[in-house]
Design an enzyme around this catalytic site. Structure first.
Site, PDB file in Angstrom:
ATOM      1  N   ILE A  41       2.557 -13.466  47.258  1.00 53.22           N
ATOM      2  CA  ILE A  41       3.175 -12.158  46.989  1.00 53.22           C
ATOM      3  C   ILE A  41       3.781 -11.563  48.255  1.00 53.22           C
ATOM      4  O   ILE A  41       4.916 -11.103  48.245  1.00 53.22           O
ATOM      5  CB  ILE A  41       2.161 -11.192  46.340  1.00 53.22           C
ATOM      6  CG1 ILE A  41       1.750 -11.733  44.965  1.00 53.22           C
ATOM      7  CG2 ILE A  41       2.755  -9.793  46.222  1.00 53.22           C
ATOM      8  CD1 ILE A  41       0.677 -10.945  44.262  1.00 53.22           C
ATOM      9  N   HIS A  42       3.072 -11.555  49.352  1.00 52.07           N
ATOM     10  CA  HIS A  42       3.575 -10.981  50.607  1.00 52.07           C
ATOM     11  C   HIS A  42       4.197  -9.603  50.365  1.00 52.07           C
ATOM     12  O   HIS A  42       5.348  -9.349  50.705  1.00 52.07           O
ATOM     13  CB  HIS A  42       4.593 -11.910  51.275  1.00 52.07           C
ATOM     14  CG  HIS A  42       4.074 -13.286  51.547  1.00 52.07           C
ATOM     15  ND1 HIS A  42       3.057 -13.529  52.433  1.00 52.07           N
ATOM     16  CD2 HIS A  42       4.433 -14.496  51.036  1.00 52.07           C
ATOM     17  CE1 HIS A  42       2.811 -14.835  52.469  1.00 52.07           C
ATOM     18  NE2 HIS A  42       3.618 -15.431  51.633  1.00 52.07           N
ATOM     19  N   SER A  43       3.445  -8.736  49.756  1.00 52.43           N
ATOM     20  CA  SER A  43       3.971  -7.437  49.304  1.00 52.43           C
ATOM     21  C   SER A  43       4.484  -6.542  50.426  1.00 52.43           C
ATOM     22  O   SER A  43       5.374  -5.732  50.209  1.00 52.43           O
ATOM     23  CB  SER A  43       2.906  -6.689  48.501  1.00 52.43           C
ATOM     24  OG  SER A  43       1.772  -6.442  49.290  1.00 52.43           O
TER      25      SER A  43
END
Length: 181
Positions: A41-43
């Site tokens: 995801i690496h939001s």
């Protein structure tokens, strides 16, 4: 299991979606509250993706947040090493004369010094790049601000690799004759 022709059908027919790559912008519109999503995801650096996930109310599990009993990241670490190797390959590609580079041979040859490759960061990405460069017989310098990590790398992970503590002077000194940084 069933092989379907497109991403839209995958999302329509599935409640549980397990991906290797993060959600792509073309997939945002297919997200529904019923979905359980497992992916990278690496939001923090993908605001549109984060907004799409929150707006759709999916249940999402981020691979990068999975930790083992020792605090390691068993899903993120191998991908990071691959990113380091890919970054090195990309740098080598641009060192070809056909790409405007010097055309220097990575491993050298009799009478020719190997490429000097300077890598910043002794984390998983940097280690991946350094290990690969070392296997190609390049002259590798790995730089970091964590002296304990540099010691670990040079003594156990990539024995014999040259490690240098990152200071302004050391950086300037190492990159002045580097073929790839």
């Amino acid at each position: 299991a069933e092989i379907v022709p497109d991403e839209k059908t995958v999302f329509e027919k599935s409640d549980l979606i397990v991906k290797v790559k993060e959600i792509l912008p073309s997939e945002f519109e297919f997200l529904e509250e019923r979905h359980i999503l497992c992916t990278y995801i690496h939001s923090a650096n993908r605001l549109p993706q984060t907004r799409a996930l929150l707006d759709s109310k999916v249940v999402a599990f981020a691979y990068e947040d999975v930790k083992d009993k020792n605090g390691g990241s068993p899903l993120l670490e191998p991908m990071s090493r691959l990113a380091g190797e890919t970054g090195l390959l990309t740098g080598l590609f641009y060192s070809f004369t056909t790409q405007g580079g010097t055309g220097k041979i990575v491993s050298g040859n009799p009478g020719i010094n190997p490429m000097k490759i300077v890598i910043f960061g002794a984390g998983h990405v940097g280690i991946g790049a350094a290990r690969f460069a070392k296997k190609l017989d390049a002259d590798v310098v790995l730089m970091d601000v964590n002296i304990k990590q540099l010691d670990l790398v040079s003594s156990q992970i990539i024995p014999g690799i040259k490690t240098v503590f990152s200071t302004r002077d050391n950086i300037v000194n190492e990159i002045k004759d580097a073929d790839l940084v």
